[in-house]
Motif scaffolding. Structure first.
Motif, mmCIF file in Angstrom:
data_model
loop_
_atom_site.group_PDB
_atom_site.id
_atom_site.type_symbol
_atom_site.label_atom_id
_atom_site.label_comp_id
_atom_site.label_asym_id
_atom_site.label_seq_id
_atom_site.Cartn_x
_atom_site.Cartn_y
_atom_site.Cartn_z
ATOM 1 N N GLY A 35 16.465 7.358 -28.151
ATOM 2 C CA GLY A 35 16.426 8.056 -26.869
ATOM 3 C C GLY A 35 16.525 7.070 -25.727
ATOM 4 O O GLY A 35 16.923 5.918 -25.919
ATOM 5 N N SER A 36 16.140 7.519 -24.530
ATOM 6 C CA SER A 36 16.254 6.638 -23.360
ATOM 7 C C SER A 36 15.081 6.833 -22.406
ATOM 8 O O SER A 36 14.555 7.936 -22.248
ATOM 9 C CB SER A 36 17.569 6.906 -22.621
ATOM 10 N N PHE A 37 14.685 5.721 -21.791
ATOM 11 C CA PHE A 37 13.606 5.742 -20.806
ATOM 12 C C PHE A 37 14.134 6.204 -19.455
ATOM 13 O O PHE A 37 15.286 5.930 -19.097
ATOM 14 C CB PHE A 37 12.980 4.351 -20.652
ATOM 15 N N SER A 38 13.284 6.869 -18.698
ATOM 16 C CA SER A 38 13.605 7.263 -17.322
ATOM 17 C C SER A 38 13.336 6.081 -16.400
ATOM 18 O O SER A 38 12.631 5.135 -16.779
ATOM 19 C CB SER A 38 12.736 8.450 -16.893
ATOM 20 N N ALA A 39 13.858 6.143 -15.194
ATOM 21 C CA ALA A 39 13.633 5.085 -14.199
ATOM 22 C C ALA A 39 12.137 4.884 -13.991
ATOM 23 O O ALA A 39 11.377 5.852 -13.885
ATOM 24 C CB ALA A 39 14.314 5.443 -12.891
ATOM 25 N N GLY A 40 11.703 3.636 -13.953
ATOM 26 C CA GLY A 40 10.297 3.313 -13.747
ATOM 27 C C GLY A 40 9.501 3.185 -15.038
ATOM 28 O O GLY A 40 8.324 2.844 -15.011
ATOM 29 N N PHE A 41 10.124 3.468 -16.185
ATOM 30 C CA PHE A 41 9.465 3.382 -17.492
ATOM 31 C C PHE A 41 10.274 2.446 -18.386
ATOM 32 O O PHE A 41 11.508 2.423 -18.312
ATOM 33 C CB PHE A 41 9.373 4.749 -18.159
ATOM 34 N N SER A 42 9.590 1.690 -19.243
ATOM 35 C CA SER A 42 10.284 0.781 -20.162
ATOM 36 C C SER A 42 9.379 0.467 -21.348
ATOM 37 O O SER A 42 8.184 0.757 -21.333
ATOM 38 C CB SER A 42 10.680 -0.511 -19.442
ATOM 39 N N ALA A 43 9.978 -0.152 -22.359
ATOM 40 C CA ALA A 43 9.209 -0.564 -23.530
ATOM 41 C C ALA A 43 8.398 -1.806 -23.194
ATOM 42 O O ALA A 43 8.918 -2.762 -22.629
ATOM 43 C CB ALA A 43 10.152 -0.860 -24.689
ATOM 44 N N ALA A 44 7.119 -1.780 -23.536
ATOM 45 C CA ALA A 44 6.253 -2.952 -23.349
ATOM 46 C C ALA A 44 6.430 -3.888 -24.535
ATOM 47 O O ALA A 44 7.138 -3.578 -25.499
ATOM 48 C CB ALA A 44 4.798 -2.502 -23.222
ATOM 49 N N SER A 45 5.755 -5.043 -24.502
ATOM 50 C CA SER A 45 5.855 -5.980 -25.621
ATOM 51 C C SER A 45 5.252 -5.389 -26.900
ATOM 52 O O SER A 45 5.650 -5.735 -27.999
ATOM 53 C CB SER A 45 5.188 -7.309 -25.278
ATOM 54 N N TYR A 46 4.279 -4.484 -26.767
ATOM 55 C CA TYR A 46 3.778 -3.701 -27.898
ATOM 56 C C TYR A 46 4.730 -2.512 -27.994
ATOM 57 O O TYR A 46 4.501 -1.465 -27.419
ATOM 58 C CB TYR A 46 2.333 -3.288 -27.674
ATOM 59 N N THR A 47 5.854 -2.708 -28.670
ATOM 60 C CA THR A 47 6.990 -1.797 -28.670
ATOM 61 C C THR A 47 6.603 -0.365 -29.010
ATOM 62 O O THR A 47 6.030 -0.109 -30.073
ATOM 63 C CB THR A 47 8.044 -2.277 -29.690
ATOM 64 N N PRO A 48 6.941 0.590 -28.131
ATOM 65 C CA PRO A 48 6.707 1.994 -28.468
ATOM 66 C C PRO A 48 7.706 2.421 -29.540
ATOM 67 O O PRO A 48 8.899 2.105 -29.446
ATOM 68 C CB PRO A 48 6.940 2.733 -27.155
ATOM 69 N N ARG A 49 7.192 3.084 -30.577
ATOM 70 C CA ARG A 49 8.067 3.457 -31.678
ATOM 71 C C ARG A 49 7.574 4.712 -32.382
ATOM 72 O O ARG A 49 6.472 5.191 -32.123
ATOM 73 C CB ARG A 49 8.200 2.288 -32.656
ATOM 74 N N MET A 50 8.403 5.211 -33.276
ATOM 75 C CA MET A 50 8.142 6.460 -33.986
ATOM 76 C C MET A 50 8.531 6.285 -35.456
ATOM 77 O O MET A 50 9.426 5.520 -35.772
ATOM 78 C CB MET A 50 9.005 7.566 -33.370
ATOM 79 N N ARG A 51 7.831 7.013 -36.339
ATOM 80 C CA ARG A 51 8.253 7.086 -37.735
ATOM 81 C C ARG A 51 8.048 8.510 -38.232
ATOM 82 O O ARG A 51 7.305 9.297 -37.643
ATOM 83 C CB ARG A 51 7.510 6.091 -38.617
#
Length: 145
Positions: A35-51
């Motif tokens: 997917g994609s992040f909206s403006a003002g949001f991003s992945a932190a170094s503790y990567t957001p993920r799904m399984r």
């Protein structure tokens, strides 16, 4: 005599069921790949993920990680879209949670995932507009589709 697959009080094991009790159907995948992040949001170094898992035949989607937020992006008392999931990663029904955020004055962040794939977040007035992160740890959806 009727067929009885297990006796009363018998211990059930994977071998007796001839199936897996837990099966990972999609390994931990960074949100940026689905997917994609909206403006003002991003992945932190503790990567957001799904399984995706299958537990005793029932599907479960799990989430973890931290989404970084630019201060002022989450406005109090309104829904803000943080991320949009691609088709195939969207639940059939809307789900919501109370999650932990950074710099919210100890107020929680409301998070929902809609059937359209929108991950929306919001904070109450007392939290102000300075949230700098959203933690996804412990979020899951059972029977998402």
């Amino acid at each position: 005599m009727p067929y009885t697959p297990f006796l009363a009080g018998e211990l059930l094991t994977a071998g007796k069921l001839s199936s897996r009790l837990v099966e990972e159907t999609m390994e931990w995948t960074p949100l940026t790949a689905i997917g994609s992040f909206s403006a003002g949001f991003s992945a932190a170094s503790y990567t957001p993920r799904m399984r995706k898992l299958r537990l005793l035949g029932q599907e479960r989607w799990e989430y973890e990680g931290r989404i970084s937020v630019t201060s002022g992006t989450i406005v109090a008392n309104s829904n803000t879209t943080a991320f949009t999931f691609n088709v195939g990663y969207r639940p059939t029904f809307e789900h919501g949670w109370q999650v932990t955020g950074g710099n919210t004055g100890f107020f929680g962040i409301r998070a929902t995932i809609s059937t359209g794939g929108l991950l929306q977040v919001g904070v109450p007035t007392g939290a102000g507009n300075n949230a700098n992160g959203v933690l996804l740890d412990g979020l899951f959806i059972d029977a998402p589709i």
